[in-house]
Design a protein around this motif. Structure first.
Motif, PDB file in Angstrom:
ATOM      1  N   CYS A 172       1.428   4.892   1.257  1.00 55.13           N
ATOM      2  CA  CYS A 172       2.019   5.726   0.203  1.00 55.13           C
ATOM      3  C   CYS A 172       0.976   6.520  -0.575  1.00 55.13           C
ATOM      4  O   CYS A 172       1.318   7.411  -1.349  1.00 55.13           O
ATOM      5  CB  CYS A 172       2.842   4.860  -0.753  1.00 55.13           C
ATOM      6  SG  CYS A 172       1.847   3.762  -1.763  1.00 55.13           S
ATOM      7  N   GLU A 196       4.127  -1.824  -2.923  1.00 56.15           N
ATOM      8  CA  GLU A 196       5.257  -1.233  -2.181  1.00 56.15           C
ATOM      9  C   GLU A 196       5.207  -1.583  -0.698  1.00 56.15           C
ATOM     10  O   GLU A 196       6.204  -1.950  -0.095  1.00 56.15           O
ATOM     11  CB  GLU A 196       5.218   0.306  -2.300  1.00 56.15           C
ATOM     12  CG  GLU A 196       5.490   0.829  -3.688  1.00 56.15           C
ATOM     13  CD  GLU A 196       6.935   0.616  -4.107  1.00 56.15           C
ATOM     14  OE1 GLU A 196       7.829   0.863  -3.266  1.00 56.15           O
ATOM     15  OE2 GLU A 196       7.150   0.184  -5.254  1.00 56.15           O
ATOM     16  N   ASP A 197       4.010  -1.417  -0.105  1.00 57.03           N
ATOM     17  CA  ASP A 197       3.916  -1.433   1.354  1.00 57.03           C
ATOM     18  C   ASP A 197       3.272  -2.681   1.934  1.00 57.03           C
ATOM     19  O   ASP A 197       3.258  -2.868   3.144  1.00 57.03           O
ATOM     20  CB  ASP A 197       3.119  -0.211   1.825  1.00 57.03           C
ATOM     21  CG  ASP A 197       3.753   1.078   1.322  1.00 57.03           C
ATOM     22  OD1 ASP A 197       4.889   1.344   1.705  1.00 57.03           O
ATOM     23  OD2 ASP A 197       3.102   1.783   0.519  1.00 57.03           O
ATOM     24  N   CYS A 251      -0.735  -3.265  -1.240  1.00 63.08           N
ATOM     25  CA  CYS A 251       0.063  -2.383  -2.086  1.00 63.08           C
ATOM     26  C   CYS A 251       1.363  -3.074  -2.458  1.00 63.08           C
ATOM     27  O   CYS A 251       1.978  -3.734  -1.619  1.00 63.08           O
ATOM     28  CB  CYS A 251       0.329  -1.077  -1.323  1.00 63.08           C
ATOM     29  SG  CYS A 251       1.528  -0.003  -2.103  1.00 63.08           S
ATOM     30  N   CYS A 305      -3.777   3.185  -0.746  1.00 61.89           N
ATOM     31  CA  CYS A 305      -2.861   2.630   0.252  1.00 61.89           C
ATOM     32  C   CYS A 305      -2.683   3.683   1.353  1.00 61.89           C
ATOM     33  O   CYS A 305      -2.426   4.855   1.068  1.00 61.89           O
ATOM     34  CB  CYS A 305      -1.524   2.296  -0.398  1.00 61.89           C
ATOM     35  SG  CYS A 305      -0.204   1.977   0.798  1.00 61.89           S
TER      36      CYS A 305
END
Ligand SMILES: [Zn+2]
Length: 410
Positions: A48, A86-87, A84, A45
């Motif tokens: 991150c 998270e992102d 990702c 990613c």
């Protein structure tokens, strides 16, 4: 080793990315390098750094690389996007440059280097790109470097304004006097520029209270702004600015007097420069003029004495006594421009005396001003004031650029 491997090495491309094809178009003078990735590859990613993510999809991207001889070079890549947890979905970071830029890192690094010594329009012509694209590269790196600069050890600030082009607009510069570098530049020359500087400090790991010294000209706007936003800082009025104002008053006296004394015509230079800097002929002419008991001569003597106080006063008390005497003399001298100057002196008394403690002058800014002058030349046709400011930071900001930390955008 085949041609593709050679290019992969030159561009530092590593598995799972590889050079799939190289095309050379001799007719239009272009080299195209195609990069792909191995089937089933996983990527990091870009935000991150989480590893081993599956590919969400790919987007065709093109970067301009440095020319190979006279041929324009482009890198093409079917660029993967990862998803990702998270992102979200983002293009991966490629080793040769960020996908948002359209230029490789090496290309951008060379542009930044050229911008320090060559006008932008000339660079645009040289690399055959529109100048707005060159400006975008400069803005990107300067903003990044400037935003991350640390001012926690800045204590002493010189303030000065500079005209953008032919006095239409002004930019106020804040110079770190110890490092002699521009740490803040903002549009305008009024008191709000001081507030703007104060507000910027918190973004740079610094606080207003750590600024203990300012040096500025006697502009009421700067004085007001500094008193309001940095109440505990000591403000020193630049002695060169003080003497410049006195020189202007002296020249007003001369211009008025030359109406009745033609010998004073074209003598401006003689009175404004230090006697020691005059050629023999000029010194002789000045000498004969000073024999004539002129008002100009009187104003000239007063100037020399004030200059002398600046160089010989042993400290604040000594300077205060001498300046007080000078002031009493000046307000009674019957030369209106000199009397007006004396009032300005009184009005700015504390800041003028502060010089004899702080010994600060804006002489450092004179050096910066000549750099800003070249920024103005480099930025010719700079389209907007932010480009001019970016140029000032690039040339006078002593910035540290980071070519590693590019952020992929999707
Ligand atoms: Zn992530």
């Amino acid at each position: 080793m085949n041609e593709a491997t050679l290019f992969a090495m030159a561009l530092q491309i590593q598995e799972p990315l590889y050079v799939k094809d190289v095309e050379f178009d001799e007719n239009i003078g272009e080299l195209h390098i195609y990069i792909d990735f191995r089937k089933g590859s996983k990527f990091k990613c870009a935000i991150c750094g989480k590893d081993k993510l599956d590919i969400h999809d790919t987007i065709e991207k093109t970067w301009r690389h440095l020319n190979f001889f006279q041929y324009k070079a482009y890198i093409h890549c079917r660029t993967p996007r990862t998803n990702c947890s998270e992102d979200g979905v983002h293009l991966i970071n490629t080793p040769w440059g960020s996908p948002g830029s359209g230029f490789t890192l090496l290309f951008e690094a060379v542009i930044l280097q050229l911008a320090k010594c060559m006008p932008i329009l000339q660079i645009a012509k040289l690399v055959n790109e529109h100048d707005t694209r060159i400006w975008r590269i400069i803005q990107k790196y300067v903003t990044q470097a400037q935003e991350t600069a640390d001012y926690s050890d800045v204590h002493s600030i010189g303030v000065d304004e500079t005209a953008t082009k032919r006095g239409h607009n002004y930019v106020t510069l804040f110079v770190d006097m110890e490092q002699s570098k521009v740490i803040h530049a903002t549009e305008g020359k009024d008191a709000t520029t001081i507030k703007n500087f104060k507000d910027s400090l918190s973004l740079h790991n610094a606080q207003p209270s750590q600024i203990i010294d300012f040096c500025a000209d006697m502009s009421p706007a700067f004085r007001k702004g500094i008193q309001e936003h940095f109440p505990s800082a000591r403000l020193t009025f630049d002695k060169f600015h003080v003497l410049k104002l006195l020189n202007e008053a002296l020249d007003q006296v001369r211009r008025e007097e030359q109406k009745s004394v033609p010998a004073l015509k074209f003598s401006r230079y003689l009175w404004l420069h230090n006697p020691g800097n005059l050629s023999e002929t000029k010194a002789k002419r000045l000498d004969s003029l000073t024999q004539m008991k002129l008002k100009t001569t009187k104003a000239y003597r007063m100037k020399l004495i004030l200059q002398d106080i600046y160089t010989t006063a042993s400290g604040r008390i000594d300077a205060m006594n001498k300046l007080q005497k000078w002031y009493q003399w000046a307000v009674r001298c019957r030369l209106q421009p000199i009397k007006d100057f004396a009032k300005t002196l009184k009005h700015n008394w504390a800041g003028i005396l502060n010089y004899f403690d702080s010994r600060l002058t804006n002489a450092i800014l004179e050096g910066t001003n000549s750099i800003v002058q070249s920024a103005r030349n480099r930025a010719k046709g700079y389209r907007n004031i932010n480009n001019f400011i970016a140029m000032i930071y690039l040339l006078a900001g002593k910035l540290t650029f980071n070519f590693q930390e590019t952020h992929a955008s999707s």
